[in-house]
Design an enzyme around this catalytic site. Sequence first.
Site, PDB file in Angstrom:
ATOM      1  N   SER A 122       3.900  32.247  48.460  1.00 28.08           N
ATOM      2  CA  SER A 122       4.639  32.809  49.739  1.00 28.08           C
ATOM      3  C   SER A 122       6.322  33.175  49.893  1.00 28.08           C
ATOM      4  O   SER A 122       7.056  33.181  50.424  1.00 28.08           O
ATOM      5  CB  SER A 122       5.714  31.092  49.916  1.00 28.08           C
ATOM      6  OG  SER A 122       6.192  30.458  48.476  1.00 28.08           O
ATOM      7  N   CYS A 123       5.878  33.933  49.495  1.00 29.53           N
ATOM      8  CA  CYS A 123       7.160  35.246  49.288  1.00 29.53           C
ATOM      9  C   CYS A 123       7.482  35.584  50.714  1.00 29.53           C
ATOM     10  O   CYS A 123       6.617  35.771  51.629  1.00 29.53           O
ATOM     11  CB  CYS A 123       6.785  37.025  49.155  1.00 29.53           C
ATOM     12  SG  CYS A 123       6.589  36.571  47.242  1.00 29.53           S
TER      13      CYS A 123
END
Lengths: 213, 113
Positions: A122-123
């Site tokens: 989930s960068c």
Amino acid sequence: MPHDHHDHDELSPSGHPYRADQDGPLSYWQVMEIAVRELMIEKGVTTAEAVSAQIEAMDARNPAHGAAVVARAWVDPAFRARLLADGSAACAEMGFDVGPMRLIAIENTADVHNVVVCTLCSCYPRNLLGLPPDWYKSRAYRSRTVREPRKVLSEFGLELPAGVTLRVHDSTADMRYLVVPARPEGTADLSEADLAALVTRDAMIGVGVAKAP
Amino acid sequence: MSGLDGKRWHDMGGALAGPIPQDDHDFALWEKRVDALMILASGAGHFTVDGLRRALEDMGEAAFETMTYYERWVAAINQNLLEQGVYSIAELGEKMQAVQARGETYGEASNAG
């Protein structure tokens, strides 16, 4: 129905419902959070003040920071060039510390639209835009954005013309992407601050475009 | 879960999936604290984001489907701190028991008195 029950209608300042687990029965994972935090403090890893300061710092980060960067790029060609060359340095110029990850700004044009995803986790450019929305972390967004991106964008209400090239950027843990949306037409006379108000979070992820004035 | 293509479960890019969920929520205090603990623990040099991800990915797909985002994070942070010897399993167990005994809500349990 008169006098509807409003228990579940309370909205936060940002217009979202508060999650019910604030005051519900204590969960196992909440117990773990309290225990881990207290042990970290007792072992000298951190302090209660540092935890509060960290939360305050994260709360202060929000999409308005990214919007200010985008608006500056729209009005200042030299800044735009610096932003596209080195996003982290250009943000730092404006007082936004985006942290150790390299920030890469990618620009939408009349012919090219960009959208950002992190398929592996989930960068997200959280140091500039704040924490990511829930959907960004969902299985559906992570899976489908690289498979059928136009369909995904249409679910966000964005129908890209067939002639526009769509580029999907998959983040890694070592860098972050910021989409610089195209400047809307009819904005020649707007101030930088008024322009920034047109730049939404979704436009900087690439699932939307800047608002019309 | 690894499929026939050899990919691990978290490598989900390109898979089929349903509509994008459009609901969003503001983070609860305990979730913000979990986020802060990750930044502070890594800032203190105990582990990195790679350590966090390794623990998250090793939890497997079932955890992804049944636990919330910050539930998975606190479990991963705890695992890394245990591995690094910041505290022991016995200390964690005692602490969790003490926290649990303080009350029935997060607010009560947060108050060490």
